[in-house]
Design a protein around this motif. Structure first.
Motif, PDB file in Angstrom:
ATOM      1  N   VAL A  15       0.856  -1.200   0.000  1.00 18.01           N
ATOM      2  CA  VAL A  15       0.000   0.000   0.000  1.00 18.01           C
ATOM      3  C   VAL A  15       0.889   1.247   0.000  1.00 18.01           C
ATOM      4  CG1 VAL A  15      -1.616   1.376   1.396  1.00 18.01           C
ATOM      5  CG2 VAL A  15      -1.996  -1.082   1.105  1.00 18.01           C
ATOM      6  N   LEU A  16       1.911   1.242   0.850  1.00 17.60           N
ATOM      7  CA  LEU A  16       2.770   2.440   0.911  1.00 17.60           C
ATOM      8  C   LEU A  16       3.564   2.631  -0.379  1.00 17.60           C
ATOM      9  CD1 LEU A  16       3.545   2.429   4.660  1.00 17.60           C
ATOM     10  CD2 LEU A  16       2.890   4.448   3.353  1.00 17.60           C
ATOM     11  N   ALA A  17       4.088   1.531  -0.923  1.00 19.09           N
ATOM     12  CA  ALA A  17       4.834   1.648  -2.186  1.00 19.09           C
ATOM     13  C   ALA A  17       3.918   2.224  -3.267  1.00 19.09           C
ATOM     14  CB  ALA A  17       5.363   0.274  -2.607  1.00 19.09           C
ATOM     15  N   GLU A  18       2.702   1.706  -3.339  1.00 19.84           N
ATOM     16  CA  GLU A  18       1.753   2.171  -4.369  1.00 19.84           C
ATOM     17  C   GLU A  18       1.434   3.649  -4.205  1.00 19.84           C
ATOM     18  OE1 GLU A  18      -1.760   3.636  -5.924  1.00 19.84           O
ATOM     19  OE2 GLU A  18      -1.751   3.097  -3.801  1.00 19.84           O
ATOM     20  N   ARG A  19       1.119   4.060  -2.981  1.00 14.74           N
ATOM     21  CA  ARG A  19       0.762   5.478  -2.750  1.00 14.74           C
ATOM     22  C   ARG A  19       1.934   6.403  -3.092  1.00 14.74           C
ATOM     23  NH1 ARG A  19      -4.200   7.070  -2.906  1.00 14.74           N
ATOM     24  NH2 ARG A  19      -3.795   5.684  -4.641  1.00 14.74           N
ATOM     25  N   ILE A  20       3.120   6.022  -2.647  1.00 17.10           N
ATOM     26  CA  ILE A  20       4.292   6.891  -2.839  1.00 17.10           C
ATOM     27  C   ILE A  20       4.632   6.998  -4.335  1.00 17.10           C
ATOM     28  CG2 ILE A  20       6.790   7.039  -2.397  1.00 17.10           C
ATOM     29  CD1 ILE A  20       6.058   5.696   0.388  1.00 17.10           C
ATOM     30  N   TYR A 362      -2.066  -7.059  16.539  1.00 21.97           N
ATOM     31  CA  TYR A 362      -2.958  -8.054  15.943  1.00 21.97           C
ATOM     32  C   TYR A 362      -3.799  -7.363  14.878  1.00 21.97           C
ATOM     33  CZ  TYR A 362      -5.299 -12.633  16.348  1.00 21.97           C
ATOM     34  OH  TYR A 362      -5.765 -13.909  16.143  1.00 21.97           O
ATOM     35  N   TYR A 363      -3.129  -6.831  13.851  1.00 19.05           N
ATOM     36  CA  TYR A 363      -3.840  -6.105  12.813  1.00 19.05           C
ATOM     37  C   TYR A 363      -4.558  -7.050  11.867  1.00 19.05           C
ATOM     38  CZ  TYR A 363      -1.367  -1.601  13.502  1.00 19.05           C
ATOM     39  OH  TYR A 363      -0.904  -0.423  13.972  1.00 19.05           O
ATOM     40  N   ASP A 364      -5.822  -6.737  11.574  1.00 18.53           N
ATOM     41  CA  ASP A 364      -6.485  -7.375  10.443  1.00 18.53           C
ATOM     42  C   ASP A 364      -6.086  -6.605   9.193  1.00 18.53           C
ATOM     43  OD1 ASP A 364      -7.805  -9.518  11.611  1.00 18.53           O
ATOM     44  OD2 ASP A 364      -9.449  -8.267  12.298  1.00 18.53           O
ATOM     45  N   MET A 365      -6.502  -7.120   8.026  1.00 14.17           N
ATOM     46  CA  MET A 365      -6.086  -6.472   6.772  1.00 14.17           C
ATOM     47  C   MET A 365      -6.526  -5.006   6.734  1.00 14.17           C
ATOM     48  SD  MET A 365      -6.699  -9.372   3.864  1.00 14.17           S
ATOM     49  CE  MET A 365      -8.182 -10.112   4.453  1.00 14.17           C
ATOM     50  N   ASP A 366      -7.762  -4.751   7.146  1.00 11.36           N
ATOM     51  CA  ASP A 366      -8.242  -3.360   7.064  1.00 11.36           C
ATOM     52  C   ASP A 366      -7.468  -2.439   8.012  1.00 11.36           C
ATOM     53  OD1 ASP A 366      -9.452  -4.572   9.296  1.00 11.36           O
ATOM     54  OD2 ASP A 366     -11.198  -3.253   9.203  1.00 11.36           O
ATOM     55  N   ASP A 367      -7.064  -2.964   9.176  1.00  5.74           N
ATOM     56  CA  ASP A 367      -6.283  -2.152  10.123  1.00  5.74           C
ATOM     57  C   ASP A 367      -4.938  -1.771   9.502  1.00  5.74           C
ATOM     58  OD1 ASP A 367      -8.189  -2.561  12.222  1.00  5.74           O
ATOM     59  OD2 ASP A 367      -7.294  -4.524  12.582  1.00  5.74           O
ATOM     60  N   VAL A 368      -4.339  -2.723   8.812  1.00  5.39           N
ATOM     61  CA  VAL A 368      -3.020  -2.472   8.207  1.00  5.39           C
ATOM     62  C   VAL A 368      -3.143  -1.419   7.100  1.00  5.39           C
ATOM     63  CG1 VAL A 368      -1.185  -3.499   6.803  1.00  5.39           C
ATOM     64  CG2 VAL A 368      -2.055  -4.702   8.769  1.00  5.39           C
ATOM     65  N   ILE A 369      -4.195  -1.553   6.300  1.00  3.72           N
ATOM     66  CA  ILE A 369      -4.375  -0.575   5.211  1.00  3.72           C
ATOM     67  C   ILE A 369      -4.625   0.811   5.801  1.00  3.72           C
ATOM     68  CG2 ILE A 369      -5.827   0.066   3.239  1.00  3.72           C
ATOM     69  CD1 ILE A 369      -6.359  -2.985   2.891  1.00  3.72           C
ATOM     70  N   LYS A 370      -5.466   0.869   6.814  1.00  4.10           N
ATOM     71  CA  LYS A 370      -5.776   2.152   7.464  1.00  4.10           C
ATOM     72  C   LYS A 370      -4.487   2.805   7.972  1.00  4.10           C
ATOM     73  CE  LYS A 370      -9.201   4.582   9.771  1.00  4.10           C
ATOM     74  NZ  LYS A 370      -9.815   5.361   8.736  1.00  4.10           N
ATOM     75  N   ARG A 371      -3.693   1.988   8.629  1.00  6.24           N
ATOM     76  CA  ARG A 371      -2.425   2.475   9.213  1.00  6.24           C
ATOM     77  C   ARG A 371      -1.486   2.974   8.094  1.00  6.24           C
ATOM     78  NH1 ARG A 371       0.141   4.776  12.330  1.00  6.24           N
ATOM     79  NH2 ARG A 371       2.069   4.006  13.219  1.00  6.24           N
ATOM     80  N   ALA A 372      -1.389   2.195   7.023  1.00  5.47           N
ATOM     81  CA  ALA A 372      -0.494   2.574   5.925  1.00  5.47           C
ATOM     82  C   ALA A 372      -0.990   3.877   5.282  1.00  5.47           C
ATOM     83  CB  ALA A 372      -0.424   1.450   4.889  1.00  5.47           C
ATOM     84  N   LEU A 373      -2.294   4.015   5.145  1.00  6.51           N
ATOM     85  CA  LEU A 373      -2.823   5.246   4.545  1.00  6.51           C
ATOM     86  C   LEU A 373      -2.579   6.450   5.455  1.00  6.51           C
ATOM     87  CD1 LEU A 373      -6.188   3.954   2.964  1.00  6.51           C
ATOM     88  CD2 LEU A 373      -4.018   4.437   1.794  1.00  6.51           C
ATOM     89  N   GLU A 374      -2.650   6.244   6.755  1.00  7.12           N
ATOM     90  CA  GLU A 374      -2.356   7.337   7.709  1.00  7.12           C
ATOM     91  C   GLU A 374      -0.892   7.763   7.592  1.00  7.12           C
ATOM     92  OE1 GLU A 374      -5.393   5.869  11.208  1.00  7.12           O
ATOM     93  OE2 GLU A 374      -3.233   5.745  11.597  1.00  7.12           O
ATOM     94  N   ILE A 375      -0.025   6.758   7.512  1.00  4.61           N
ATOM     95  CA  ILE A 375       1.409   7.052   7.392  1.00  4.61           C
ATOM     96  C   ILE A 375       1.671   7.811   6.099  1.00  4.61           C
ATOM     97  CG2 ILE A 375       3.675   5.955   7.008  1.00  4.61           C
ATOM     98  CD1 ILE A 375       2.862   3.967   9.178  1.00  4.61           C
ATOM     99  N   PHE A 376       0.978   7.400   5.052  1.00  8.72           N
ATOM    100  CA  PHE A 376       1.150   8.095   3.779  1.00  8.72           C
ATOM    101  C   PHE A 376       0.730   9.566   3.906  1.00  8.72           C
ATOM    102  CE2 PHE A 376      -0.638   9.580  -0.263  1.00  8.72           C
ATOM    103  CZ  PHE A 376       0.552   9.663  -0.969  1.00  8.72           C
ATOM    104  N   GLU A 377      -0.366   9.820   4.590  1.00  9.16           N
ATOM    105  CA  GLU A 377      -0.820  11.220   4.768  1.00  9.16           C
ATOM    106  C   GLU A 377       0.273  12.034   5.460  1.00  9.16           C
ATOM    107  OE1 GLU A 377      -3.471  12.845   3.504  1.00  9.16           O
ATOM    108  OE2 GLU A 377      -3.807  10.955   2.461  1.00  9.16           O
ATOM    109  N   ASN A 378       0.946  11.435   6.452  1.00  9.06           N
ATOM    110  CA  ASN A 378       2.052  12.141   7.137  1.00  9.06           C
ATOM    111  C   ASN A 378       3.193  12.432   6.180  1.00  9.06           C
ATOM    112  OD1 ASN A 378       0.763  12.069   9.527  1.00  9.06           O
ATOM    113  ND2 ASN A 378       1.827  10.236  10.286  1.00  9.06           N
ATOM    114  N   GLU A 379       3.459  11.466   5.314  1.00  8.08           N
ATOM    115  CA  GLU A 379       4.561  11.632   4.356  1.00  8.08           C
ATOM    116  C   GLU A 379       4.275  12.760   3.372  1.00  8.08           C
ATOM    117  OE1 GLU A 379       7.770   9.932   4.105  1.00  8.08           O
ATOM    118  OE2 GLU A 379       6.901   9.921   6.110  1.00  8.08           O
TER     119      GLU A 379
END
Ligand code: FAD
Ligand code: UDP
Length: 381
Positions: A15-20, A362-379
Motif C-alpha cells: 500500500v505504501l509503495a503504491e501510494r508513494i 494483531y492487525y487485520d487487513m483493514d487495520d493495516v491498510i488504514k495504518r499505511a494510509l495514515e502514514i502516507f498522509e504524514n509523508e
C-alpha cells in the motif's frame, strides 16, 4: 536512486509503495524475502482450479469506508459473509456463539431461559466478550460463561497459543464474542467481500508501476546494514539518506538487542478431495479434539464449478528462526520488550515501522491498510 526503500511486499509495504509511487511520483524499491508478493494474503489457483490462501483463510471485512474505497481501485468484489461452525459435544454450532448455538446444544426450555436472561442484561444484537459475561452475577449466565469458556476457548487457545486464555491479552479472545441474537456471520462489519480474482491480483496491480522496482527472494539483511551504535542505515555499503519503510519483525531489525519477541507459527496441510464439498461452511473449528484448530474449505469462499474440493487443515506450531512468524504473542512481558524496540526506533529519523510484525499488533487487513494510509498522509505533508 531510490527515494524510499520498502522492506516487505505484504499489505503494509505494498500500500505504501503504491501510494508513494503513484501520488508522490517518487522512486521506490521493494525488497521481499519470499518468492512472491502479498505477504500472508498471498493466494493462487491450485490444480483443482480453486483459489487457495497459502497462509490461511483471509476474509476481508471492514467498516472503514476509506479503506474499502481504496482497495476497490485494485479489484472487483464478490459479496461474501464468512460462516464458522465449532465442533462442540459432537455437534457443529455457529460461532460467534449465539442463540442458534444454544438451541443446538441445550434443551429448549433452558436455551430460552438463557436467551431471556441475556436480553435482560445486554442489548439485542450486541456483541459481548466472555469476560463481560463472567461479570454478570446470575447463576444461569455463570453456567453459560463456564460452558463457553471450557468448550470453546480453553483448549483452542491452548493449542493456538500454548497458553490459557488468561495468559494472553483479553482483546485476543474478545475477537470472538458472544452474539446476543441469531446472526450466524463471523463478522458484522459493513463491508464483507472477497476479491473476485483473489488477493494476489490486488498486489500485482498495486506494484505494477514504473516508479516501483521489486526485488524478490531477498532478505533485507543482504542489502542493508543497520549501524546500531551510530544510528545509521547503510544500503549496498553506502549510507542511505532516503526513507526506509520496514514491515518485518522489529526485534530482527535491531539484531534482537533487547531480546527475542515471542511469535506463534502455523503449519498447513492442504488436501485435494474427490468430492464436491467436504463441509457445510468455509471454516469449521475444532476447539477440543485433534491437534489442529480449524479446517477451511476454499470453495465456499471462492465458488467454482468442480467435482473436487481443496481443504487446509491448520496446525498451530512453535515459532523458530526460519519459520513464519504468523502471530505476535500478546503477553505483558512481550509488550514491554516491544516498547523498548519501539523507543529505540525513534533514533533512526529515516525509518518508518508499519504492519503486524513491525508494530507487533494483531492487525487485520483493514487495520493495516488504514495504518499505511495514515502514514502516507504524514509523508505527504
Ligand atoms: P505480512 O503479510 O506478514 O507482510 C510482511 C512481509 O515482509 C512478508 O511478505 C515478509 O516475507 C516480508 N519480510 C519480513 N521480513 C523480511 C526481511 N527480513 N527481508 C525481506 N522481507 C521481509 N486479516 C483479515 O482482515 N481477515 C482475515 O480473515 C485474516 N486471516 C488471517 C489468517 C491468518 C492465519 C493470519 C496469520 C493472518 C490473518 N489476517 C487476516 C491478518 C493479515 O494477514 C494481516 O493483517 C496482513 O497480512 C498484515 O500485513 P503486513 O504487511 O503487516 O504483514
Ligand atoms: N478462539 C477460541 N476458540 C475458537 C475461536 C477463537 O478459543 O473457536 C480464541 C483463540 O484464542 C483465538 C482467538 O480467539 O486465537 C481469536 O480468534 P480468531 O478467529 O480471531 O483468530 P485468527 O483468525 O486471527 O487466527
Amino acid at each position: 536512486m531510490f527515494d524510499y526503500i520498502v522492506v516487505g511486499a505484504g499489505l503494509a509495504g505494498s500500500v505504501l509503495a503504491e501510494r508513494i509511487a503513484n501520488q508522490l511520483n517518487k522512486k521506490v524499491l521493494v525488497v521481499e524475502k519470499r518468492f512472491h508478493i502479498g505477504g500472508n494474503c498471498y493466494d493462487f489457483r491450485d490444480s483443482n482450479g480453486i483459489i487457495v490462501h497459502k497462509y490461511g483463510p483471509h476474509l476481508f471485512h471492514t467498516s472503514y469506508k476509506d479503506v474499502f474505497d481504496y482497495l476497490s481501485n485494485f479489484t472487483e468484489w464478490q459479496i461474501y459473509h464468512h460462516k464458522v461452525l465449532a465442533f462442540i459435544d459432537g455437534k457443529k454450532v455457529p460461532i460467534p456463539f449465539n442463540f442458534n448455538s444454544m438451541d443446538i446444544l441445550f434443551p429448549k426450555w433452558f436455551s430460552e431461559k438463557l436467551q431471556q436472561k441475556l436480553i435482560n442484561n445486554f442489548n439485542y444484537g450486541s456483541k459481548v466478550s466472555i469476560l463481560e459475561l463472567k461479570k454478570v452475577g446470575d447463576q444461569d449466565l455463570q453456567f453459560l460463561y463456564e460452558f463457553i469458556y471450557n468448550k470453546l476457548f480453553l483448549n483452542y487457545t491452548r493449542k493456538q497459543w500454548e497458553r490459557r486464555p488468561e495468559e494472553i491479552a483479553p482483546e485476543v479472545i474478545a475477537r470472538v464474542p458472544i452474539l446476543i441474537g441469531r446472526d450466524d456471520r463471523y463478522f458484522q462489519d459493513i463491508y464483507q467481500v472477497i476479491p473476485k480474482e483473489g488477493y494476489t491480483k490486488i498486489f500485482e496491480r498495486m506494484l505494477n508501476h514504473s516508479n516501483i522496482k521489486l526485488l524478490l527472494n531477498t532478505d533485507f539483511r543482504e542489502v542493508f546494514h543497520i549501524d546500531l551504535e551510530n544510528r545509521k542505515i547503510f544500503f549496498m555499503g553506502n549510507e542511505y539518506k532516503g526513507k526506509v519503510i520496514y514491515t518485518g519483525m522489529i526485534d530482527e531489525l535491531f539484531g534482537f538487542k533487547f531480546g527475542f519477541l515471542p511469535y506463534r507459527s502455523l503449519r498447513f496441510e492442504f488436501k485435494s478431495l474427490e468430492k464436491e464439498y467436504f463441509q457445510e461452511v468455509a471454516t469449521v473449528n475444532y476447539p477440543n479434539e485433534y491437534d489442529f484448530t480449524r479446517i477451511t474449505e476454499f470453495k465456499h469462499i471462492h465458488p467454482v464449478n468442480s467435482n473436487k474440493t481443496t481443504i487446509a487443515i491448520e496446525y498451530p506450531d512453535r515459532y523458530t528462526i526460519g519459520t513464519i512468524p504468523y502471530y505476535p504473542v500478546f503477553t505483558l512481558e512481550a509488550q514491554s520488550i516491544y516498547e523498548k524496540y519501539k523507543e529505540f526506533s525513534y533514533n533512526f529519523k529515516n525509518l518508518i515501522l508499519v504492519g503486524r510484525l513491525a508494530e507487533y499488533k494483531y492487525y487485520d487487513m483493514d487495520d493495516v491498510i488504514k495504518r499505511a494510509l495514515e502514514i502516507f498522509e504524514n509523508e505527504k505533508s
